[in-house]
Motif scaffolding. Structure first.
Motif, PDB file in Angstrom:
ATOM      1  N   LEU A  99       0.861  -1.183   0.000  1.00 43.43           N
ATOM      2  CA  LEU A  99       0.000   0.000   0.000  1.00 43.43           C
ATOM      3  C   LEU A  99       0.899   1.236   0.000  1.00 43.43           C
ATOM      4  CD1 LEU A  99      -2.783   1.361   0.236  1.00 43.43           C
ATOM      5  CD2 LEU A  99      -2.602   1.119   2.714  1.00 43.43           C
ATOM      6  N   ILE A 100       0.919   1.918  -1.131  1.00 43.10           N
ATOM      7  CA  ILE A 100       1.709   3.142  -1.238  1.00 43.10           C
ATOM      8  C   ILE A 100       0.804   4.246  -1.771  1.00 43.10           C
ATOM      9  CG2 ILE A 100       3.896   1.934  -1.550  1.00 43.10           C
ATOM     10  CD1 ILE A 100       3.686   2.404  -4.523  1.00 43.10           C
ATOM     11  N   GLY A 101       1.329   5.477  -1.763  1.00 38.38           N
ATOM     12  CA  GLY A 101       0.552   6.593  -2.288  1.00 38.38           C
ATOM     13  C   GLY A 101       1.020   6.976  -3.676  1.00 38.38           C
ATOM     14  N   SER A 102       1.279   8.271  -3.866  1.00 37.56           N
ATOM     15  CA  SER A 102       1.719   8.757  -5.174  1.00 37.56           C
ATOM     16  C   SER A 102       3.229   8.654  -5.351  1.00 37.56           C
ATOM     17  CB  SER A 102       1.275  10.212  -5.367  1.00 37.56           C
ATOM     18  OG  SER A 102      -0.136  10.291  -5.365  1.00 37.56           O
ATOM     19  N   LYS A 103       3.930   8.370  -4.268  1.00 35.87           N
ATOM     20  CA  LYS A 103       5.375   8.180  -4.324  1.00 35.87           C
ATOM     21  C   LYS A 103       5.698   6.682  -4.259  1.00 35.87           C
ATOM     22  CE  LYS A 103       9.617   9.658  -1.959  1.00 35.87           C
ATOM     23  NZ  LYS A 103      10.177  10.295  -0.744  1.00 35.87           N
ATOM     24  N   PHE A 104       6.873   6.319  -4.728  1.00 41.41           N
ATOM     25  CA  PHE A 104       7.402   4.945  -4.700  1.00 41.41           C
ATOM     26  C   PHE A 104       6.794   4.038  -5.772  1.00 41.41           C
ATOM     27  CE2 PHE A 104       7.447   6.212  -0.088  1.00 41.41           C
ATOM     28  CZ  PHE A 104       8.801   6.518  -0.023  1.00 41.41           C
ATOM     29  N   LYS A 105       6.020   4.591  -6.719  1.00 41.06           N
ATOM     30  CA  LYS A 105       5.438   3.738  -7.762  1.00 41.06           C
ATOM     31  C   LYS A 105       6.524   3.049  -8.592  1.00 41.06           C
ATOM     32  CE  LYS A 105       1.131   6.346  -8.482  1.00 41.06           C
ATOM     33  NZ  LYS A 105       0.314   7.048  -9.488  1.00 41.06           N
ATOM     34  N   SER A 106       7.609   3.762  -8.859  1.00 36.83           N
ATOM     35  CA  SER A 106       8.671   3.175  -9.673  1.00 36.83           C
ATOM     36  C   SER A 106       9.313   1.981  -8.980  1.00 36.83           C
ATOM     37  CB  SER A 106       9.745   4.225  -9.990  1.00 36.83           C
ATOM     38  OG  SER A 106      10.375   4.668  -8.798  1.00 36.83           O
ATOM     39  N   ARG A 107       9.106   1.859  -7.675  1.00 37.80           N
ATOM     40  CA  ARG A 107       9.720   0.763  -6.913  1.00 37.80           C
ATOM     41  C   ARG A 107       8.789  -0.448  -6.766  1.00 37.80           C
ATOM     42  NH1 ARG A 107      12.062   2.696  -1.339  1.00 37.80           N
ATOM     43  NH2 ARG A 107      12.559   0.456  -1.335  1.00 37.80           N
ATOM     44  N   ILE A 108       7.610  -0.403  -7.365  1.00 40.55           N
ATOM     45  CA  ILE A 108       6.633  -1.481  -7.193  1.00 40.55           C
ATOM     46  C   ILE A 108       7.206  -2.858  -7.543  1.00 40.55           C
ATOM     47  CG2 ILE A 108       4.490  -2.440  -8.166  1.00 40.55           C
ATOM     48  CD1 ILE A 108       3.292   0.384  -7.965  1.00 40.55           C
ATOM     49  N   PRO A 109       7.864  -3.045  -8.702  1.00 40.96           N
ATOM     50  CA  PRO A 109       8.418  -4.383  -8.995  1.00 40.96           C
ATOM     51  C   PRO A 109       9.400  -4.849  -7.921  1.00 40.96           C
ATOM     52  CG  PRO A 109       8.383  -3.036 -10.968  1.00 40.96           C
ATOM     53  CD  PRO A 109       8.062  -2.116  -9.830  1.00 40.96           C
ATOM     54  N   GLU A 110      10.253  -3.945  -7.473  1.00 46.11           N
ATOM     55  CA  GLU A 110      11.228  -4.274  -6.430  1.00 46.11           C
ATOM     56  C   GLU A 110      10.523  -4.640  -5.121  1.00 46.11           C
ATOM     57  OE1 GLU A 110      13.931  -1.655  -3.368  1.00 46.11           O
ATOM     58  OE2 GLU A 110      13.465  -0.811  -5.340  1.00 46.11           O
ATOM     59  N   LEU A 111       9.498  -3.871  -4.751  1.00 47.72           N
ATOM     60  CA  LEU A 111       8.775  -4.129  -3.498  1.00 47.72           C
ATOM     61  C   LEU A 111       8.028  -5.458  -3.542  1.00 47.72           C
ATOM     62  CD1 LEU A 111       7.363  -0.537  -2.799  1.00 47.72           C
ATOM     63  CD2 LEU A 111       9.212  -1.697  -1.566  1.00 47.72           C
ATOM     64  N   ILE A 112       7.464  -5.792  -4.710  1.00 49.81           N
ATOM     65  CA  ILE A 112       6.779  -7.079  -4.850  1.00 49.81           C
ATOM     66  C   ILE A 112       7.745  -8.217  -4.564  1.00 49.81           C
ATOM     67  CG2 ILE A 112       5.681  -8.667  -6.490  1.00 49.81           C
ATOM     68  CD1 ILE A 112       4.453  -6.205  -7.870  1.00 49.81           C
TER      69      ILE A 112
END
Length: 432
Positions: A99-112
Motif C-alpha cells: 500500500l503506497i501513495g503517489s510516491k514509490f510507484k517506480s519501486r513497485i516491482p522491487e517491493l513485490i
C-alpha cells in the motif's frame, strides 16, 4: 513474491500521468519475467493505480481494489496512487500486500519481490517532497505514441482540487533527460511524442522553464511531432504560442487549456489566476496564429456558488469560444479543499441537467469544427488496429480520421484528404 512466471495486470484510473506510470511499471515487470494479462480475473498479481480527482473516481478506485481482493485467482494486490495517498486506511485489506501513495510507484516491482508476506505500507507526506521520481520508458514494440512525464505536483491550490495534497508541490525532470529520452524515442521510430505532467506548463528545472524546454525540443532533428498535454492558461504566454504555431511540422496544433469556469466570480472563488476575458484573448491569439488549431478544455458545472444566472451567462461565454472538445465534470466536494466548506446552491439533479446542457453544446461545436476540415489535407499518424479494410489515426490537431485501405498502416505518417463526416467521425483517403 517472485514476478517471474506470474500473471499480472494493472487497473489504471485517472489521468495520463497515471497511464504513463503504469505503462512504465508494466514494462519493468515484463522484463522480470511477468506475464501481462488484460483481465483482472486472470491475474495472480493485481496493481490498482488509483485516482481521487472526484468522489466518483475515489469510489471507482475502492470498487476495483475490493474486486481485486475478492478475486479467487489473485494472490497479491498492490494499491497505489492519489486515492491511497488521500485515504490510505480504507485500503488496508489483508490481501493488499503493498500500500503506497503517489510516491514509490517506480519501486513497485522491487517491493513485490522483497515482500515476505507482511504488508508493506509506504505513504509519505508529499507536501515537502522535492525529488522527481523517474520511471523507465515503456516498451517500444507495442505503442505508436510515446509519453514522457516531464513534471509532477502543483503549487496553486485551486479551491476545489486535491492534487497538491496527493501529488505534492511542483518538481520537474531534468531537461537533459527530456531531450535524451525524445532522441531515444525518435531512434526507435516513434512519430508522435507527448509531453505530460500534472501541471505540464509549470515545468521548471534549474534555469530551464517551459518555453526554454520547448525551444530545446524544437531543435532536435528527426521526423516526429510533439504534442503538449494540458496547459494552464495563466502559465502560457504569447511566446509559447508563437513557438508552437510557427513550427507546425514539430508541434501538434492542439491546445488543451484548462478553463474550469466561464464566470469571473466563480474563477475567483476557485482561486484560478485569470479572467474569462483574458482566456478569450488567449484563444483569439491562438486562432489568429493557427486558424485550424484544436482548442480543448476541462470544465466544471455545479460549483457550489454557481447560480442559474451565473450558469446561463457562462453559456454565453462558452459560445463565444466554441471549443473543439471539452472534458466536462460535475463539481465534486473534496475534503481538505476550501470549496468543501461553501454552502452549495446546486442540487445533484441540477448538476446533471447542467452537465447535459454543456455536453450537448460541446457536441455541436465539435461537429462544426470537424466539418471545417472536409476537403482539406491533414497529416495522420495511423495507430489503431487494421481491420475490415479500415484504419484510424490521429491528425496534427489530435482528432481522428478513418480511411479505407487494404494495407496495415500502423505507425506511418501519411497525408490524407478528408472527404466526409459520418457518425461523429471524419473519413478520408490517403493521397501520399
Amino acid at each position: 513474491m517472485k514476478i517471474n512466471g506470474k500473471k499480472f495486470t494493472f487497473v489504471t484510473l485517472g489521468c495520463r500521468v497515471n497511464l504513463f506510470e503504469s505503462s512504465s511499471i508494466i514494462e519493468t515487470m515484463r522484463k522480470k519475467g511477468g506475464i501481462y494479462v488484460e483481465h483482472l480475473e486472470d491475474a495472480q498479481i493485481i496493481v490498482i493505480n488509483t485516482c481521487a480527482v472526484t468522489n466518483k473516481a475515489s469510489s471507482k478506485s475502492a470498487y476495483f481494489v475490493n474486486k481485486a481482493c475478492r478475486s479467487p485467482v489473485s494472490e497479491f494486490v498492490v494499491v497505489c496512487g492519489c486515492s491511497s495517498q488521500h485515504t490510505p486506511k480504507q485500503f488496508q485489506d489483508e490481501k493488499v500486500k503493498i500500500l503506497i501513495g503517489s510516491k514509490f510507484k517506480s519501486r513497485i516491482p522491487e517491493l513485490i519481490e522483497k515482500c515476505d508476506g507482511q504488508q508493506i505500507v509506504m505513504v509519505d507526506n508529499l507536501m515537502c517532497e522535492e525529488e522527481f521520481e523517474t520511471f523507465e520508458q515503456y516498451e517500444y514494440s507495442v505503442n505508436t505514441r510515446a509519453y514522457i512525464k516531464i513534471q509532477d505536483g502543483c503549487d496553486f491550490f485551486c479551491s476545489y482540487c486535491l492534487i497538491p495534497f496527493v501529488r505534492g508541490k511542483q518538481r520537474s525532470l531534468s531537461d537533459e533527460i527530456v531531450v535524451k529520452t525524445i532522441e531515444n524515442f525518435r531512434d526507435h521510430g516513434f512519430k508522435e511524442i507527448v509531453l505530460t505532467g500534472v501541471n505540464t506548463s509549470g515545468y521548471h528545472y534549474k534555469d530551464v522553464d517551459f518555453l526554454s524546454l520547448l525551444k530545446k525540443v524544437n531543435e532536435i532533428s528527426g521526423d516526429f511531432r510533439i504534442r503538449v498535454s494540458s496547459l494552464e492558461p495563466f502559465q502560457i504566454n504569447y511566446k509559447i504560442i508563437d513557438l508552437i504555431t510557427e513550427n507546425k511540422s514539430r508541434f501538434c496544433q492542439f491546445f488543451h487549456l484548462c478553463l474550469q469556469s466561464a464566470n469571473n466570480e466563480i474563477l475567483k472563488s476557485m482561486n484560478r489566476k485569470y479572467t474569462i476575458q483574458e482566456f478569450e484573448d488567449l484563444v483569439a491569439y491562438i486562432r489568429k496564429k493557427s486558424p485550424d488549431a484544436s482548442i480543448c478544455t476541462d470544465y466544471i458545472v455545479g460549483y457550489p456558488t454557481e447560480t442559474e444566472e451565473i450558469f446561463n451567462s457562462s453559456l454565453e461565454e462558452l459560445e463565444k469560444i466554441s471549443f473543439s472538445d471539452m472534458h466536462i465534470f460535475q463539481y465534486s466536494k473534496r475534503d481538505q479543499t476550501p470549496a468543501a466548506h461553501l454552502k452549495s446552491l446546486v442540487s445533484d439533479t441540477v448538476k446533471k441537467q447542467r452537465y447535459k446542457i454543456v455536453e450537448k453544446l460541446c457536441e455541436k461545436w465539435k461537429t462544426k469544427y470537424l466539418k471545417t476540415f472536409i476537403g482539406k489535407y491533414v497529416d495522420v499518424i495511423f495507430e489503431k488496429n487494421f481491420e475490415n479494410n479500415q484504419q484510424e489515426g490521429h491528425t496534427q490537431y489530435f482528432f481522428s480520421v478513418k480511411v479505407k485501405t487494404d494495407k496495415d498502416l500502423a505507425n506511418t505518417k501519411l497525408k490524407v484528404l478528408v472527404e466526409k463526416f459520418d457518425k461523429g467521425m471524419l473519413n478520408g483517403k490517403v493521397v501520399d
